[in-house]
Design an enzyme around this catalytic site. Sequence first.
Site, mmCIF file in Angstrom:
data_model
loop_
_atom_site.group_PDB
_atom_site.id
_atom_site.type_symbol
_atom_site.label_atom_id
_atom_site.label_comp_id
_atom_site.label_asym_id
_atom_site.label_seq_id
_atom_site.Cartn_x
_atom_site.Cartn_y
_atom_site.Cartn_z
ATOM 1 N N SER A 178 0.800 -1.225 0.000
ATOM 2 C CA SER A 178 0.000 0.000 0.000
ATOM 3 C C SER A 178 0.831 1.272 0.000
ATOM 4 O O SER A 178 0.352 2.312 -0.433
ATOM 5 C CB SER A 178 -0.962 -0.003 1.189
ATOM 6 O OG SER A 178 -0.249 -0.174 2.399
ATOM 7 N N HIS A 206 -5.502 -3.011 -2.855
ATOM 8 C CA HIS A 206 -5.174 -2.040 -3.911
ATOM 9 C C HIS A 206 -5.130 -2.661 -5.302
ATOM 10 O O HIS A 206 -4.822 -1.960 -6.269
ATOM 11 C CB HIS A 206 -3.838 -1.360 -3.601
ATOM 12 C CG HIS A 206 -3.862 -0.643 -2.294
ATOM 13 N ND1 HIS A 206 -4.332 0.648 -2.170
ATOM 14 C CD2 HIS A 206 -3.531 -1.041 -1.043
ATOM 15 C CE1 HIS A 206 -4.257 1.014 -0.896
ATOM 16 N NE2 HIS A 206 -3.791 0.003 -0.193
ATOM 17 N N LYS A 237 -11.936 1.123 -1.903
ATOM 18 C CA LYS A 237 -10.859 1.715 -2.703
ATOM 19 C C LYS A 237 -11.314 1.794 -4.161
ATOM 20 O O LYS A 237 -12.205 2.565 -4.463
ATOM 21 C CB LYS A 237 -9.568 0.969 -2.435
ATOM 22 C CG LYS A 237 -9.114 1.302 -1.003
ATOM 23 C CD LYS A 237 -7.962 0.528 -0.454
ATOM 24 C CE LYS A 237 -7.681 1.038 0.957
ATOM 25 N NZ LYS A 237 -6.878 0.137 1.757
HETATM 26 C C1 LIG Z 1 -6.950 -0.060 3.195
HETATM 27 C C2 LIG Z 1 -6.332 -1.373 3.474
HETATM 28 C C3 LIG Z 1 -6.949 -2.272 4.339
HETATM 29 C C4 LIG Z 1 -8.141 -1.905 5.158
HETATM 30 O O1 LIG Z 1 -9.295 -1.895 4.405
HETATM 31 P P1 LIG Z 1 -10.537 -1.069 4.949
HETATM 32 O O2 LIG Z 1 -11.695 -1.616 4.228
HETATM 33 O O3 LIG Z 1 -10.238 0.362 4.632
HETATM 34 O O4 LIG Z 1 -10.597 -1.311 6.433
HETATM 35 C C5 LIG Z 1 -6.411 -3.529 4.466
HETATM 36 N N1 LIG Z 1 -5.294 -3.874 3.802
HETATM 37 C C6 LIG Z 1 -4.649 -3.026 2.983
HETATM 38 C C7 LIG Z 1 -3.431 -3.475 2.265
HETATM 39 C C8 LIG Z 1 -5.140 -1.738 2.804
HETATM 40 O O5 LIG Z 1 -4.506 -0.887 2.025
#
Ligand SMILES: *Cc1c(COP(=O)(O)O)cnc(C)c1O
Length: 392
Positions: A178, A206, A237
């Site tokens: 990320s 992502h 996302k």
């Molecule tokens: C954003 C993210 C999460 C968390 O997801 P949410 O639905 O925002 O709680 C988990 N793992 C990674 C790699 C992320 O980037």
Amino acid sequence: MLLRDLKDDLARCGATGLRRSRIVIEGAQGARVRVAGREYLAFCSNDYLGLANHPALAQAACDAAREFGVGAGASHLITGHSVAHQRLEERLAAFVGLPRALLFSTGYMANLGVVATLAGRGDTVFSDKLNHASLIDAVRLSRAEATRYPHLDLAALEKRLAASSARRKLIVTDGVFSMDGDLAPLPELIAFCERHDAWLLVDDAHGFGVLGRGGRGILSHFGVRSPRAIYLGTLGKAAGVFGAFVAGAPEIIETLVQRARTYIYTTALPPLLAAAVSASLELIESEDWRRQRLAELIARLKAGLKDGAWRLLPSTTPIQPLVVGDNRRAVALAAGLRERGILVPAIRPPTVPEGSARLRVSLSAAHAPEDVDRLLDALRDLEGTLPLHPLR
Ligand SMILES: *Cc1c(COP(=O)(O)O)cnc(C)c1O
């Protein structure tokens, strides 16, 4: 005294460039956001496909609010599981090509649920050092033995797998990292699983919507098919909504239904969000132009920075980190951009390792090529102005 300790801590935070603050966004997400009445060009969000403010999604949410109301009212195992959730789970499973899928409220909760359900005392979890905080916390919660291998170091991982006599072995990894934007080598990881009787949880927060055929994610990107793969996608996302899902073998998914505490002991996602995600899936799959646009923007940004002082990490995804090293320097660069009407977040420890503070530029299909040009101009403009020399 607690309050005095906290105050001292906060003061230290400020002095080392680590104090974070929130900006208040007026209106919707998009390539442009309004803050305190001023419009900014934003390279901050994970809304990679530009769907967070799409009218079809808003319409689906409104329609579903009329049909289902706003709140789910209960957890999934009581009376919170609606036909909107059920339909979405079926669609998600078919979309990523796995037997069954299960919705969770957030990716964070999904990671806690999967790891703590599948691993416990006597088991070992093998975790990439740069994994997302939610995976790190998940391993802690599970009480399994944790071993963190150096980022993408396959030789180190395999050595540890071979030496392990754990009852269960679970490899956990971000699909797209990320804060770095690079990819986990899934084919190799799956081969390790087969060789060492291990299992793989890939957190594709992502990659879902961005990678693979029709945005099916990182398994599709690498053409990986294995019963040992447990896939986790998030829906806040690229999908532009909220929530997360886990997909995999029916035995795994049914075990999560029966045992995952972050699934059982929490209110179900509002059904209107499930309906909005269903609408999003249609656009993710049918509108390839969004991923093509992203690829063009990524290439444009890389080409524009090739000969300058700023260095991007070698990422092929919409996450394009510009590493500057020093925390205060990263903050100063972000502030310089902000003065020029551009928002890019400065990412500092503990989110990234000490000494690797960076600007995390994230691109979206909502951006126009000219938006990237504006960012490039501003970065060139700022090249000579910061206190220290650009690192590396
Ligand atoms: C954003 C993210 C999460 C968390 O997801 P949410 O639905 O925002 O709680 C988990 N793992 C990674 C790699 C992320 O980037």
